[in-house]
Motif scaffolding. Structure first.
Motif, short mmCIF file in Angstrom:
data_model
loop_
_atom_site.label_atom_id
_atom_site.label_comp_id
_atom_site.label_asym_id
_atom_site.label_seq_id
_atom_site.Cartn_x
_atom_site.Cartn_y
_atom_site.Cartn_z
N GLU A 150 0.73 -1.11 -0.05
CA GLU A 150 -0.14 -0.02 -0.03
C GLU A 150 0.84 0.99 0.09
OE1 GLU A 150 -3.83 1.83 2.51
OE2 GLU A 150 -3.37 -0.22 2.91
N GLU A 152 4.12 1.38 -1.11
CA GLU A 152 4.89 1.47 -2.29
C GLU A 152 3.84 2.08 -3.43
OE1 GLU A 152 6.44 -2.41 -3.22
OE2 GLU A 152 8.15 -1.84 -1.72
N SER A 153 2.71 1.45 -3.35
CA SER A 153 1.86 2.13 -4.45
C SER A 153 1.53 3.46 -4.44
CB SER A 153 0.17 1.29 -4.38
OG SER A 153 0.44 -0.03 -4.76
N ALA A 154 1.29 3.97 -3.15
CA ALA A 154 1.10 5.41 -2.89
C ALA A 154 2.29 6.25 -3.39
CB ALA A 154 0.77 5.84 -1.63
N LEU A 156 4.66 5.32 -5.57
CA LEU A 156 4.68 5.11 -7.13
C LEU A 156 3.75 5.98 -7.94
CD1 LEU A 156 6.04 1.41 -7.30
CD2 LEU A 156 7.50 3.42 -7.53
N GLN A 157 2.69 6.10 -7.49
CA GLN A 157 1.44 7.08 -7.98
C GLN A 157 1.70 8.46 -7.92
OE1 GLN A 157 -2.20 5.45 -6.36
NE2 GLN A 157 -1.93 3.38 -7.15
N GLY A 158 2.61 8.87 -6.88
CA GLY A 158 2.98 10.23 -6.70
C GLY A 158 1.99 10.63 -5.94
#
Length: 158
Positions: A150, A152-154, A156-158
């Motif tokens: 969660e 990492e996703s945040a 990488l999504q900027g």
């Protein structure tokens, strides 16, 4: 992510560590110089164009402002204006969970200067992040792989 990792606890001055080891909660006067030193580390990494992760109990909004802007955040304790360019771009990850879950984890931790008895004082001090702060909230009741994914996703999504 391949980023440098810093644990803020490694940068507490000896006086803070002694105070916590004696079961005495830290106050703003104890924490501000520590947070300014952490800001300097983040500033150095940013100047070098290096991304970094800092594990830190930035419990109050003011503490998070110090991490972003350094000592100037203390002098101008004004709310951030929309469109303002903060000194550093930081995504705060608020790891949220019930006191009993966190307490159970602290009980298993060995060799740390902060005793589990100080957890209540941290909950009492906590000001969860809110708009316009740049943050996500992640439940500590998820598994470690889910928490990491969660975050990492945040990122990488900027």
């Amino acid at each position: 992510l391949g980023w440098k990792f810093y644990d803020a606890d490694d940068y507490h001055p000896l006086e803070n560590k002694k105070k916590m080891a004696e079961g005495i909660p830290l106050n703003d006067k104890d924490r501000i110089p520590w947070l300014c030193a952490l800001h300097d580390i983040l500033r150095r990494e940013d100047t070098s164009r290096q991304d970094a992760i800092l594990a830190c109990s930035a419990l109050k909004k003011m503490y998070r402002r110090v991490l972003i802007s350094g000592a100037s955040a203390i002098e101008s304790n004004q709310p951030e204006q929309p469109g303002e360019n903060p000194a550093l771009k930081i995504l705060f990850v608020h790891l949220d969970g019930p006191m009993d879950v966190i307490s159970g984890r602290l009980e298993k931790r060995r060799g740390h200067f902060m005793p589990p008895e100080l957890l209540k004082s941290q909950f009492d001090t906590l000001e969860p992040p809110s708009a316009p702060e740049n943050f996500i909230t992640v439940s500590l009741e998820k598994s470690l792989p889910e928490i990491v994914l969660e975050i990492e996703s945040a990122i990488l999504q900027g």
